[in-house]
Design an enzyme around this catalytic site. Structure first.
Site, short mmCIF file in Angstrom:
data_model
loop_
_atom_site.label_atom_id
_atom_site.label_comp_id
_atom_site.label_asym_id
_atom_site.label_seq_id
_atom_site.Cartn_x
_atom_site.Cartn_y
_atom_site.Cartn_z
N TYR A 239 0.87 -1.26 0.15
CA TYR A 239 0.00 -0.08 0.18
C TYR A 239 0.91 1.43 -0.09
O TYR A 239 0.49 2.07 -0.88
CB TYR A 239 -0.91 -0.11 1.29
CG TYR A 239 -1.94 1.21 1.25
CD1 TYR A 239 -2.85 1.59 0.57
CD2 TYR A 239 -1.57 2.26 2.36
CE1 TYR A 239 -3.54 2.52 0.51
CE2 TYR A 239 -2.32 3.28 2.35
CZ TYR A 239 -3.46 3.60 1.70
OH TYR A 239 -3.93 4.60 1.65
N GLU B 45 -11.85 6.57 4.09
CA GLU B 45 -11.33 7.51 5.29
C GLU B 45 -12.20 7.81 6.35
O GLU B 45 -12.10 7.70 7.52
CB GLU B 45 -10.74 8.56 4.64
CG GLU B 45 -9.57 8.40 3.64
CD GLU B 45 -8.43 7.91 4.44
OE1 GLU B 45 -8.22 7.93 5.68
OE2 GLU B 45 -7.51 7.68 3.75
N TRP C 48 -5.67 2.26 9.75
CA TRP C 48 -5.92 2.27 8.44
C TRP C 48 -5.89 0.72 8.06
O TRP C 48 -6.64 0.13 7.18
CB TRP C 48 -4.82 2.91 7.65
CG TRP C 48 -5.11 2.75 6.23
CD1 TRP C 48 -4.25 2.12 5.24
CD2 TRP C 48 -6.39 3.09 5.41
NE1 TRP C 48 -4.66 2.14 4.10
CE2 TRP C 48 -6.16 2.43 3.89
CE3 TRP C 48 -7.34 3.59 5.70
CZ2 TRP C 48 -6.79 2.71 2.96
CZ3 TRP C 48 -8.25 3.77 4.59
CH2 TRP C 48 -8.06 3.51 3.37
#
Length: 197
Positions: free
Chosen positions: A28, A50, A58
């Site tokens: 990522y 988000e 995350w």
């Protein structure tokens, strides 16, 4: 260099932001985070994820991202906007996503608000219009901002337009992830990626 946690060199000899550890996070960090987005659906997906991430890590969202994409029709704005209350209620029993009722409802609401923005240039153009002229230059993690004047203004603008789960910190995270600001640490091999694509 400032005191604090700077880039870490991995087993592959590459310097990265220290949060980019483990195979999924390295992938990522190295291929997505900070890369400019293109198209309404891409911006909407980032905004939605988000929002789901608020209060969580995350990594949690990344691990569930594929299932989020499946249940929210690939984050195609028109398809999410058309989801029924019954559709959303089914999601509350799906362990593959974050089962937060307010966030699930906000995703549909934000899709509808995104549709309304098309007459004003669209979601991507609005978000990009809040990019600061200067990007931060953090040498260590401790110097990475979590909010800015621009993310605060963006949050207020989006709320006025009917969006939710778009607080200033969440909007700053979106700005980082989409390359509107570059908070890769100085010395990280991905520093400057927003200008390289």
């Amino acid at each position: 260099m400032s005191e604090g946690t700077g880039p870490l060199v991995g087993e592959d000899g590459v310097a990265r932001c220290p949060w980019g550890g483990g195979p999924a996070m390295i992938a990522y960090h190295d291929t997505e985070w900070g890369v400019p987005l293109h198209g309404e659906d891409a911006w909407f997906e980032r905004l939605s994820l988000e929002g789901f991430q608020a209060g969580l890590s995350w990594r949690t969202i990344l691990d569930k991202r594929q299932r989020f994409r499946e249940v929210f029709h690939g984050f195609v704005v028109d398809e999410v906007a058309a989801m029924t209350d019954a559709d959303l209620e089914l999601l509350m029993a799906d362990p593959g996503i974050v089962r937060n009722r307010a966030k699930v409802l906000a995703t549909r609401g934000n899709a509808r608000a995104t549709q309304a923005l098309r007459e004003r240039g669209g979601l991507g153009a609005l978000l990009a219009s809040y990019a600061p002229e200067e990007t931060p230059r953090p040498a260590v993690v401790e110097e990475v901002p979590t909010v800015s004047e621009e993310s605060t203004a963006l949050s207020k603008a989006l709320r006025r337009l009917g969006f939710s789960f778009v607080g200033p910190t969440t909007m700053y995270a979106l700005m980082e992830a989409s390359g509107l600001v570059d908070t890769h640490l100085l010395g990280c091999h991905r520093r400057g990626v927003r200008h390289a694509t």
